[in-house]
Write a protein that holds these residues in place. Structure first.
Motif, PDB file in Angstrom:
ATOM      1  N   THR A  10      22.666  35.449  -0.856  1.00 14.31           N
ATOM      2  CA  THR A  10      21.605  35.817  -1.921  1.00 14.31           C
ATOM      3  C   THR A  10      22.017  37.031  -2.802  1.00 14.31           C
ATOM      4  O   THR A  10      22.550  37.761  -2.014  1.00 14.31           O
ATOM      5  CB  THR A  10      20.329  35.517  -1.590  1.00 14.31           C
ATOM      6  N   LEU A  11      21.529  37.290  -3.864  1.00 10.34           N
ATOM      7  CA  LEU A  11      21.421  38.432  -4.509  1.00 10.34           C
ATOM      8  C   LEU A  11      20.023  38.812  -5.045  1.00 10.34           C
ATOM      9  O   LEU A  11      19.186  38.003  -5.519  1.00 10.34           O
ATOM     10  CB  LEU A  11      22.452  38.303  -5.730  1.00 10.34           C
ATOM     11  N   THR A  12      19.801  40.247  -5.039  1.00 12.92           N
ATOM     12  CA  THR A  12      18.509  40.763  -6.070  1.00 12.92           C
ATOM     13  C   THR A  12      19.025  40.802  -7.488  1.00 12.92           C
ATOM     14  O   THR A  12      20.001  40.370  -7.786  1.00 12.92           O
ATOM     15  CB  THR A  12      18.269  42.105  -5.575  1.00 12.92           C
ATOM     16  N   THR A  13      17.919  41.092  -8.113  1.00  2.52           N
ATOM     17  CA  THR A  13      18.213  41.126  -9.656  1.00  2.52           C
ATOM     18  C   THR A  13      19.112  42.029  -9.940  1.00  2.52           C
ATOM     19  O   THR A  13      20.093  41.713 -10.677  1.00  2.52           O
ATOM     20  CB  THR A  13      16.777  41.139 -10.346  1.00  2.52           C
ATOM     21  N   SER A  14      19.040  43.121  -9.505  1.00  2.02           N
ATOM     22  CA  SER A  14      20.262  44.314  -9.961  1.00  2.02           C
ATOM     23  C   SER A  14      21.587  43.760  -9.371  1.00  2.02           C
ATOM     24  O   SER A  14      22.432  44.019  -9.838  1.00  2.02           O
ATOM     25  CB  SER A  14      19.651  45.474  -9.424  1.00  2.02           C
ATOM     26  N   LEU A  15      21.649  43.167  -8.015  1.00  2.00           N
ATOM     27  CA  LEU A  15      22.805  42.928  -7.602  1.00  2.00           C
ATOM     28  C   LEU A  15      23.289  41.589  -8.217  1.00  2.00           C
ATOM     29  O   LEU A  15      24.725  41.412  -8.697  1.00  2.00           O
ATOM     30  CB  LEU A  15      22.776  42.554  -6.404  1.00  2.00           C
ATOM     31  N   ALA A  16      22.648  40.674  -8.890  1.00  2.00           N
ATOM     32  CA  ALA A  16      22.890  39.617  -9.504  1.00  2.00           C
ATOM     33  C   ALA A  16      23.476  39.973 -10.895  1.00  2.00           C
ATOM     34  O   ALA A  16      24.440  39.424 -11.256  1.00  2.00           O
ATOM     35  CB  ALA A  16      21.859  38.478  -9.659  1.00  2.00           C
ATOM     36  N   ALA A  17      22.871  40.843 -11.670  1.00  2.63           N
ATOM     37  CA  ALA A  17      23.338  41.479 -12.850  1.00  2.63           C
ATOM     38  C   ALA A  17      24.805  42.414 -12.424  1.00  2.63           C
ATOM     39  O   ALA A  17      25.489  41.890 -13.353  1.00  2.63           O
ATOM     40  CB  ALA A  17      22.356  42.632 -13.214  1.00  2.63           C
ATOM     41  N   LEU A  18      24.747  42.752 -11.688  1.00  2.00           N
ATOM     42  CA  LEU A  18      26.291  43.659 -11.301  1.00  2.00           C
ATOM     43  C   LEU A  18      27.198  42.517 -11.112  1.00  2.00           C
ATOM     44  O   LEU A  18      28.418  42.723 -11.542  1.00  2.00           O
ATOM     45  CB  LEU A  18      26.138  44.451 -10.260  1.00  2.00           C
ATOM     46  N   THR A  26      18.958  40.426 -18.617  1.00  2.00           N
ATOM     47  CA  THR A  26      19.695  39.270 -18.871  1.00  2.00           C
ATOM     48  C   THR A  26      19.252  38.181 -17.756  1.00  2.00           C
ATOM     49  O   THR A  26      18.972  37.081 -18.098  1.00  2.00           O
ATOM     50  CB  THR A  26      21.102  39.528 -19.097  1.00  2.00           C
ATOM     51  N   ILE A  27      19.386  38.580 -16.393  1.00  2.00           N
ATOM     52  CA  ILE A  27      19.096  37.816 -15.373  1.00  2.00           C
ATOM     53  C   ILE A  27      17.728  37.177 -15.616  1.00  2.00           C
ATOM     54  O   ILE A  27      17.482  35.879 -15.355  1.00  2.00           O
ATOM     55  CB  ILE A  27      19.401  38.604 -14.113  1.00  2.00           C
ATOM     56  N   ARG A  28      16.773  38.039 -15.851  1.00  2.00           N
ATOM     57  CA  ARG A  28      15.125  37.787 -15.900  1.00  2.00           C
ATOM     58  C   ARG A  28      15.154  36.570 -17.486  1.00  2.00           C
ATOM     59  O   ARG A  28      14.505  35.869 -16.913  1.00  2.00           O
ATOM     60  CB  ARG A  28      14.349  38.824 -16.261  1.00  2.00           C
ATOM     61  N   ASP A  29      15.953  37.083 -18.219  1.00  2.00           N
ATOM     62  CA  ASP A  29      15.984  36.208 -19.478  1.00  2.00           C
ATOM     63  C   ASP A  29      16.471  34.681 -19.301  1.00  2.00           C
ATOM     64  O   ASP A  29      15.967  33.737 -19.391  1.00  2.00           O
ATOM     65  CB  ASP A  29      16.921  36.910 -20.502  1.00  2.00           C
ATOM     66  N   TRP A  30      17.699  34.734 -18.335  1.00  2.00           N
ATOM     67  CA  TRP A  30      18.236  33.593 -17.808  1.00  2.00           C
ATOM     68  C   TRP A  30      17.127  32.591 -17.115  1.00  2.00           C
ATOM     69  O   TRP A  30      17.034  31.517 -17.092  1.00  2.00           O
ATOM     70  CB  TRP A  30      19.562  33.526 -16.892  1.00  2.00           C
ATOM     71  N   VAL A  31      16.377  33.446 -16.050  1.00  2.00           N
ATOM     72  CA  VAL A  31      15.339  32.885 -15.473  1.00  2.00           C
ATOM     73  C   VAL A  31      14.161  32.101 -16.414  1.00  2.00           C
ATOM     74  O   VAL A  31      13.903  30.915 -16.325  1.00  2.00           O
ATOM     75  CB  VAL A  31      14.752  33.672 -14.338  1.00  2.00           C
ATOM     76  N   ARG A  32      13.836  32.862 -17.546  1.00  2.00           N
ATOM     77  CA  ARG A  32      12.870  32.547 -18.216  1.00  2.00           C
ATOM     78  C   ARG A  32      13.329  31.142 -19.112  1.00  2.00           C
ATOM     79  O   ARG A  32      12.772  30.326 -19.352  1.00  2.00           O
ATOM     80  CB  ARG A  32      12.588  33.426 -19.160  1.00  2.00           C
ATOM     81  N   ARG A  33      14.568  31.289 -19.357  1.00  2.00           N
ATOM     82  CA  ARG A  33      15.102  30.107 -20.188  1.00  2.00           C
ATOM     83  C   ARG A  33      15.456  28.939 -19.434  1.00  2.00           C
ATOM     84  O   ARG A  33      16.112  27.793 -19.786  1.00  2.00           O
ATOM     85  CB  ARG A  33      16.382  30.554 -20.836  1.00  2.00           C
ATOM     86  N   GLY A  34      15.552  28.932 -17.869  1.00  2.00           N
ATOM     87  CA  GLY A  34      15.777  27.966 -17.101  1.00  2.00           C
ATOM     88  C   GLY A  34      17.206  27.554 -16.772  1.00  2.00           C
ATOM     89  O   GLY A  34      17.615  26.840 -16.226  1.00  2.00           O
ATOM     90  N   LEU A  35      18.048  28.832 -17.001  1.00  2.00           N
ATOM     91  CA  LEU A  35      19.392  28.742 -16.761  1.00  2.00           C
ATOM     92  C   LEU A  35      19.674  29.241 -15.044  1.00  2.00           C
ATOM     93  O   LEU A  35      20.594  28.826 -14.677  1.00  2.00           O
ATOM     94  CB  LEU A  35      20.214  29.654 -17.564  1.00  2.00           C
TER      95      LEU A  35
END
Length: 73
Positions: A10-18, A26-35
């Motif tokens: 698993t990854l945190t938001t900051s690690l997922a972004a890296l 962008t990671i938060r936007d992907w969650v909001r858009r359902g990706l």
């Protein structure tokens, strides 16, 4: 408080972004858009599966009709 070390796979938001080469917003936007979907954590400290982050990174992103596109030179 950030996780010292998130659970394996698993990854945190900051690690997922890296990992995806994007900004945390962008990671938060992907969650909001359902990706991308959260797999655990807390509302303020979500966790994401590594495979899900990679799938979202390469997923076809929807475009708007009036969105600018790159023109060939």
């Amino acid at each position: 408080m950030e996780y010292q070390r998130p659970p394996i796979g698993t990854l945190t938001t900051s690690l997922a972004a890296l990992s995806a080469g994007v900004a945390p917003a962008t990671i938060r936007d992907w969650v909001r858009r359902g990706l991308l979907t959260r797999c655990g954590g807390s509302p303020k400290r979500p966790l994401y599966r590594v495979a899900d982050v990679e799938a979202a990174r390469y997923a076809a992103k929807p475009t708007r009709d009036n969105q600018r596109t790159a023109k060939a030179a």
